[in-house]
Structures are given as C-alpha cells and as structure tokens.
Design an enzyme around this catalytic site. Structure first.
Site, PDB file in Angstrom:
ATOM      1  N   TYR A  24     -21.896 -22.828  17.624  1.00 48.66           N
ATOM      2  CA  TYR A  24     -20.514 -23.444  18.622  1.00 48.66           C
ATOM      3  C   TYR A  24     -21.405 -25.265  19.036  1.00 48.66           C
ATOM      4  O   TYR A  24     -20.989 -25.257  20.222  1.00 48.66           O
ATOM      5  CB  TYR A  24     -21.304 -22.668  20.489  1.00 48.66           C
ATOM      6  CG  TYR A  24     -21.286 -21.005  19.927  1.00 48.66           C
ATOM      7  CD1 TYR A  24     -19.632 -20.319  20.676  1.00 48.66           C
ATOM      8  CD2 TYR A  24     -22.157 -20.440  19.637  1.00 48.66           C
ATOM      9  CE1 TYR A  24     -19.295 -18.865  20.867  1.00 48.66           C
ATOM     10  CE2 TYR A  24     -22.169 -18.495  20.232  1.00 48.66           C
ATOM     11  CZ  TYR A  24     -20.850 -18.553  19.882  1.00 48.66           C
ATOM     12  OH  TYR A  24     -20.202 -17.090  19.889  1.00 48.66           O
ATOM     13  N   ASN A  75     -13.291 -19.391  29.716  1.00 45.92           N
ATOM     14  CA  ASN A  75     -14.198 -18.942  28.640  1.00 45.92           C
ATOM     15  C   ASN A  75     -14.755 -18.203  29.226  1.00 45.92           C
ATOM     16  O   ASN A  75     -15.585 -18.747  29.394  1.00 45.92           O
ATOM     17  CB  ASN A  75     -15.064 -20.589  27.923  1.00 45.92           C
ATOM     18  CG  ASN A  75     -15.439 -20.023  26.433  1.00 45.92           C
ATOM     19  OD1 ASN A  75     -15.244 -18.391  26.466  1.00 45.92           O
ATOM     20  ND2 ASN A  75     -16.075 -20.606  25.925  1.00 45.92           N
ATOM     21  N   HIS A 101     -12.046 -21.378  23.727  1.00 43.34           N
ATOM     22  CA  HIS A 101     -13.276 -20.579  22.904  1.00 43.34           C
ATOM     23  C   HIS A 101     -13.732 -21.830  21.823  1.00 43.34           C
ATOM     24  O   HIS A 101     -12.564 -22.794  21.714  1.00 43.34           O
ATOM     25  CB  HIS A 101     -12.821 -18.861  21.525  1.00 43.34           C
ATOM     26  CG  HIS A 101     -12.393 -18.605  22.927  1.00 43.34           C
ATOM     27  ND1 HIS A 101     -13.475 -17.518  23.587  1.00 43.34           N
ATOM     28  CD2 HIS A 101     -11.533 -17.233  23.426  1.00 43.34           C
ATOM     29  CE1 HIS A 101     -12.691 -16.559  24.161  1.00 43.34           C
ATOM     30  NE2 HIS A 101     -11.474 -16.465  24.073  1.00 43.34           N
ATOM     31  N   LEU A 102     -14.747 -22.020  22.161  1.00 45.43           N
ATOM     32  CA  LEU A 102     -15.596 -23.087  20.585  1.00 45.43           C
ATOM     33  C   LEU A 102     -15.392 -22.672  19.825  1.00 45.43           C
ATOM     34  O   LEU A 102     -15.181 -23.760  19.074  1.00 45.43           O
ATOM     35  CB  LEU A 102     -17.059 -23.144  21.466  1.00 45.43           C
ATOM     36  CG  LEU A 102     -17.504 -23.751  22.450  1.00 45.43           C
ATOM     37  CD1 LEU A 102     -17.966 -22.816  23.002  1.00 45.43           C
ATOM     38  CD2 LEU A 102     -18.260 -25.517  22.970  1.00 45.43           C
ATOM     39  N   SER A 103     -15.821 -21.559  19.103  1.00 40.26           N
ATOM     40  CA  SER A 103     -15.472 -20.649  17.625  1.00 40.26           C
ATOM     41  C   SER A 103     -13.936 -20.343  17.872  1.00 40.26           C
ATOM     42  O   SER A 103     -13.322 -20.405  18.701  1.00 40.26           O
ATOM     43  CB  SER A 103     -16.939 -19.654  17.508  1.00 40.26           C
ATOM     44  OG  SER A 103     -16.324 -18.695  18.752  1.00 40.26           O
TER      45      SER A 103
HETATM   46  C1  DQA Z   1     -16.891 -17.351  22.935  1.00 38.49           C
HETATM   47  C2  DQA Z   1     -16.597 -16.763  21.831  1.00 38.49           C
HETATM   48  C3  DQA Z   1     -17.110 -15.221  21.953  1.00 38.49           C
HETATM   49  O1  DQA Z   1     -17.096 -14.022  20.587  1.00 38.49           O
HETATM   50  C4  DQA Z   1     -18.644 -15.341  22.728  1.00 38.49           C
HETATM   51  O2  DQA Z   1     -18.771 -14.113  22.992  1.00 38.49           O
HETATM   52  C5  DQA Z   1     -19.445 -16.164  22.979  1.00 38.49           C
HETATM   53  C6  DQA Z   1     -18.265 -17.447  23.182  1.00 38.49           C
HETATM   54  C7  DQA Z   1     -16.867 -19.004  22.031  1.00 38.49           C
HETATM   55  O3  DQA Z   1     -16.481 -20.011  23.034  1.00 38.49           O
HETATM   56  O4  DQA Z   1     -16.314 -19.350  20.947  1.00 38.49           O
HETATM   57  O5  DQA Z   1     -20.202 -16.422  23.651  1.00 38.49           O
HETATM   58  O6  DQA Z   1     -16.180 -17.218  23.932  1.00 38.49           O
END
Ligand code: DQA
Length: 158
Positions: A24, A75, A101-103
């Site tokens: 992240y 998000n 989503h960050l990822s």
């Molecule tokens: C997330 C991706 C989700 O799968 C994960 O549970 C998160 C962060 C992201 O920003 O990449 O908490 O939403």
C-alpha cells in the site's frame, strides 16, 4: 460551480503508512487527506471526509449524503469484497462515484478480484497508490463540471 464531494475510506485504511507498505506504500491517510483537501480547495470545492472500520458507520455516512453531495470518492478497503450494504447505499445516493484502490485488486488474491460496487460506480482506479486517490478526485471534479455544462441545472442544486 462549487461542488460537494463525499470521500469515504473503509477498514484498516487508517493504518496506511505502516500497514503492509510493500503493498500500500508509505503515504499515510492523513497525507492523502491533506492532498485531497488542497485539491478541492484549489477549485473552491467542499469535502466531507469519513474513515471508519465499521461498515454501518460508512453506510450511515453514505445515506446522510442523499441529496447533499454531487459526487462520491470511495475506497471501502476490505468492505469492497463483502458489503452489499455499501453497494445499496451508493445506489440510494445515485451520484457519480469513483471507486479507488491503492493496490491493483485484479492482480492479487482471487477474493480481491471481485468488487461488489464495481458495476454501480462510474469508474474504478486501482493500482496507482496514494496518487490514484488524488487523480480520481480530479477526474470526478472534471466529470461533474462537464456534466453541469452539458445539462445546466441538472445537478444536485437544480
Ligand atoms: C484496498 C484493497 C482491498 O482488497 C483491501 O482489503 C484494502 C485496501 C486497496 O486500496 O488496495 O484494505 O482497498
């Protein structure tokens, strides 16, 4: 036109900066908030901000936005993959919404590839790290302003 945008962050995103930085990044949620507030203020726009680890609090905040916001940036964290309630709340508000989503959730575990909100949002930004959230805000502002130009009076304020 001055816009009001709801920015929603879900579970565990309060831990950004120290939480799995290899996935992240090292930017904190406070830093993301600062960039968001700056970007909005530069255009004279208003942000309502919420982060919660409790699904119901997010549902309440989204529900309170009915008739009050022009757009939503969200998000949901892990709730992305589990929450019919957040999906339904977004449908109730029915304003342009960008999922962030960050990822890159499509390049991770199978269970992360399914977003329960992807088909009810305007667009999804996934995999650009913290910068993606700020980019998405800019895109949402542009989209809302273009919409206002093409349908004057068609926005929230009539
Ligand atoms: C997330 C991706 C989700 O799968 C994960 O549970 C998160 C962060 C992201 O920003 O990449 O908490 O939403």
């Amino acid at each position: 036109m001055s816009l009001h945008i709801l920015v929603v962050h879900g579970a565990n995103l309060d831990l950004l900066g120290t939480r799995e930085p290899e996935v992240y990044g090292s930017v904190t949620l406070g830093q993301i908030r600062e960039s968001i507030e700056e970007r909005a203020a530069a255009g004279g726009h208003r942000i309502t901000w919420i982060q919660s680890n409790h699904e119901g609090e997010l549902v309440d905040a989204i529900g309170r936005a009915v008739g009050r916001v022009d757009g939503i940036l969200i998000n949901p964290g892990a709730f992305t993959h589990t929450s019919v309630a957040i999906r339904d709340a977004l449908l109730a508000v029915a304003v342009p919404t960008i999922e962030v989503h960050l990822s890159n959730i499509h390049a991770r575990e199978e269970f992360r590839k399914k977003s329960l909100i992807a088909d009810v949002v305007t667009a999804q930004v996934s995999g650009l790290g913290a910068a993606g959230t700020v980019l998405a805000l800019g895109a949402l502002i542009d989209l809302l302003q273009d919409r206002e130009l093409s349908e004057p009076g068609g926005g929230r304020d009539g």
